[in-house]
Design a protein around this motif. Structure first.
Motif, PDB file in Angstrom:
ATOM      1  N   GLN A   1     -10.975   6.920  -9.573  1.00  0.00           N
ATOM      2  CA  GLN A   1     -10.076   5.813  -9.428  1.00  0.00           C
ATOM      3  C   GLN A   1     -11.495   4.392  -9.286  1.00  0.00           C
ATOM      4  O   GLN A   1     -12.188   5.208  -9.499  1.00  0.00           O
ATOM      5  CB  GLN A   1      -9.710   5.542  -6.975  1.00  0.00           C
ATOM      6  CG  GLN A   1      -8.873   6.589  -7.645  1.00  0.00           C
ATOM      7  CD  GLN A   1      -7.901   6.138  -5.933  1.00  0.00           C
ATOM      8  OE1 GLN A   1      -8.941   6.390  -5.098  1.00  0.00           O
ATOM      9  NE2 GLN A   1      -6.671   6.217  -5.750  1.00  0.00           N
TER      10      GLN A   1
ATOM     11  N   GLU B   1       1.150   7.448  -6.563  1.00  0.00           N
ATOM     12  CA  GLU B   1      -0.208   8.620  -6.955  1.00  0.00           C
ATOM     13  C   GLU B   1       0.942   9.981  -6.055  1.00  0.00           C
ATOM     14  O   GLU B   1      -0.364   9.653  -7.198  1.00  0.00           O
ATOM     15  CB  GLU B   1      -1.423   7.236  -5.877  1.00  0.00           C
ATOM     16  CG  GLU B   1      -2.423   8.717  -5.812  1.00  0.00           C
ATOM     17  CD  GLU B   1      -3.411   7.847  -5.025  1.00  0.00           C
ATOM     18  OE1 GLU B   1      -4.375   9.137  -4.710  1.00  0.00           O
ATOM     19  OE2 GLU B   1      -3.422   6.885  -4.529  1.00  0.00           O
ATOM     20  N   ALA B   2       1.154   9.603  -5.202  1.00  0.00           N
ATOM     21  CA  ALA B   2       1.967  10.791  -4.543  1.00  0.00           C
ATOM     22  C   ALA B   2       2.719  12.021  -6.748  1.00  0.00           C
ATOM     23  O   ALA B   2       2.659  12.385  -6.795  1.00  0.00           O
ATOM     24  CB  ALA B   2       2.549  10.697  -3.820  1.00  0.00           C
TER      25      ALA B   2
ATOM     26  N   ALA C   1       1.088  -1.394  -0.244  1.00  0.00           N
ATOM     27  CA  ALA C   1       0.104  -0.228   0.343  1.00  0.00           C
ATOM     28  C   ALA C   1       1.085   1.240   0.028  1.00  0.00           C
ATOM     29  O   ALA C   1       0.876   2.312  -0.844  1.00  0.00           O
ATOM     30  CB  ALA C   1      -1.145   0.805   1.413  1.00  0.00           C
ATOM     31  N   GLU C   2       1.938   1.508   0.983  1.00  0.00           N
ATOM     32  CA  GLU C   2       2.659   2.425   0.519  1.00  0.00           C
ATOM     33  C   GLU C   2       4.188   3.076  -0.203  1.00  0.00           C
ATOM     34  O   GLU C   2       3.822   3.774  -0.650  1.00  0.00           O
ATOM     35  CB  GLU C   2       3.862   2.121   1.344  1.00  0.00           C
ATOM     36  CG  GLU C   2       3.050   2.467   3.475  1.00  0.00           C
ATOM     37  CD  GLU C   2       4.834   2.089   4.491  1.00  0.00           C
ATOM     38  OE1 GLU C   2       5.157   1.164   3.986  1.00  0.00           O
ATOM     39  OE2 GLU C   2       4.467   1.958   5.389  1.00  0.00           O
TER      40      GLU C   2
ATOM     41  N   CYS D   1       1.661   1.758  -3.376  1.00  0.00           N
ATOM     42  CA  CYS D   1       0.951   2.454  -4.714  1.00  0.00           C
ATOM     43  C   CYS D   1       0.803   3.787  -4.105  1.00  0.00           C
ATOM     44  O   CYS D   1       0.605   4.919  -4.705  1.00  0.00           O
ATOM     45  CB  CYS D   1      -0.036   1.335  -4.054  1.00  0.00           C
ATOM     46  SG  CYS D   1      -0.328  -0.197  -4.713  1.00  0.00           S
ATOM     47  N   ASN D   2       0.806   4.052  -2.660  1.00  0.00           N
ATOM     48  CA  ASN D   2       0.507   5.609  -2.380  1.00  0.00           C
ATOM     49  C   ASN D   2       1.455   6.886  -3.025  1.00  0.00           C
ATOM     50  O   ASN D   2       1.480   7.675  -3.165  1.00  0.00           O
ATOM     51  CB  ASN D   2       0.311   5.875  -1.113  1.00  0.00           C
ATOM     52  CG  ASN D   2      -0.716   5.193  -0.569  1.00  0.00           C
ATOM     53  OD1 ASN D   2      -2.203   4.791  -0.899  1.00  0.00           O
ATOM     54  ND2 ASN D   2      -0.262   4.897   0.585  1.00  0.00           N
ATOM     55  N   LYS D   3       2.940   6.053  -3.216  1.00  0.00           N
ATOM     56  CA  LYS D   3       4.209   6.873  -3.043  1.00  0.00           C
ATOM     57  C   LYS D   3       4.040   6.930  -4.681  1.00  0.00           C
ATOM     58  O   LYS D   3       4.018   8.661  -5.707  1.00  0.00           O
ATOM     59  CB  LYS D   3       5.964   5.761  -3.430  1.00  0.00           C
ATOM     60  CG  LYS D   3       5.754   5.806  -1.468  1.00  0.00           C
ATOM     61  CD  LYS D   3       7.687   5.470  -1.433  1.00  0.00           C
ATOM     62  CE  LYS D   3       8.025   5.736   0.315  1.00  0.00           C
ATOM     63  NZ  LYS D   3       8.708   5.154   0.670  1.00  0.00           N
TER      64      LYS D   3
END
Length: 201
Positions: free
Chosen positions: A196, A182-183, A175-176, A178-180
């Protein structure tokens, strides 16, 4: 085999007492699932619909490994060759019925076959035993050593997948990551519209 229906009924009652106590609700749930399995449910189905036999085969090939499935098929062949019909019916029968049925549906969930996996593993053990006996007889290597080696090799694929699941998903690292990503995309394209799609609804 004469007692098999009674054993089957007793096993069902012990495994799903709620279904026995509330048959109406159980049948209603089955009907709901039948409708779901006949529709679309990405990523558990093809976007255009159709049977999911290929998804089923790909999933178990990726998680269990094709070598393990081959040993299970070999174990089934051993039962046929030795004419052990009762064991064939009790072990391979449920696997073939459930796998064949859900392969024709348009939605596939791995849980649909989880209850017949123990039977598949017994067939795998029969296949491994036959291969081990053959190798041991030709090479004069102790049978237990051959068996242990084959089991270790068959466990490689599931072990790798489990390590990834625990190390990435269960730990939150996936998840981390994916978040990076996305950011970084949002920063690079600040004017772009962001959309999304939830696949697991």
């Amino acid at each position: 085999l004469a007692l098999f229906p009674l054993a089957l009924a007793a096993g069902f009652a012990a495994g799903a007492p709620g279904a026995v106590a509330h048959p109406g609700q159980f049948l209603s749930g089955v009907q709901h699932l039948m409708v779901q399995y006949g529709g679309l449910h990405p990523p558990h189905s093809h976007l255009t619909g159709g049977p999911v036999a290929d998804l089923l085969a790909s999933f178990f090939g990726a998680t269990l490994g094709w070598s393990l499935l081959a040993c299970a098929a070999l174990g089934t062949g051993v039962l046929v060759w030795q004419r052990r019909w009762a064991e064939l019916a009790l072990l391979a029968g449920p696997v073939a019925v459930f796998a064949g049925y859900f392969a024709t549906k348009s939605v596939f969930f791995e849980r649909n076959l989880s209850h017949v996996l123990p039977l598949l593993f017994i067939l795998t053990a029969l296949g491994v035993a036959w291969v081990a006996e053959t190798i041991a007889a030709r090479t004069r290597v102790a049978g237990p050593i051959v068996v242990a080696t084959i089991i270790a090799l068959l466990a490689v694929r599931p072990a790798i997948l489990t390590a990834r699941l625990v190390g990435l998903e269960f730990s939150g690292r996936g998840a981390e990551r994916c978040n990076k990503i996305e950011a970084a995309l949002r920063q690079r394209y600040p004017e772009a519209a962001w959309r999304q799609t939830a696949l697991l609804t």
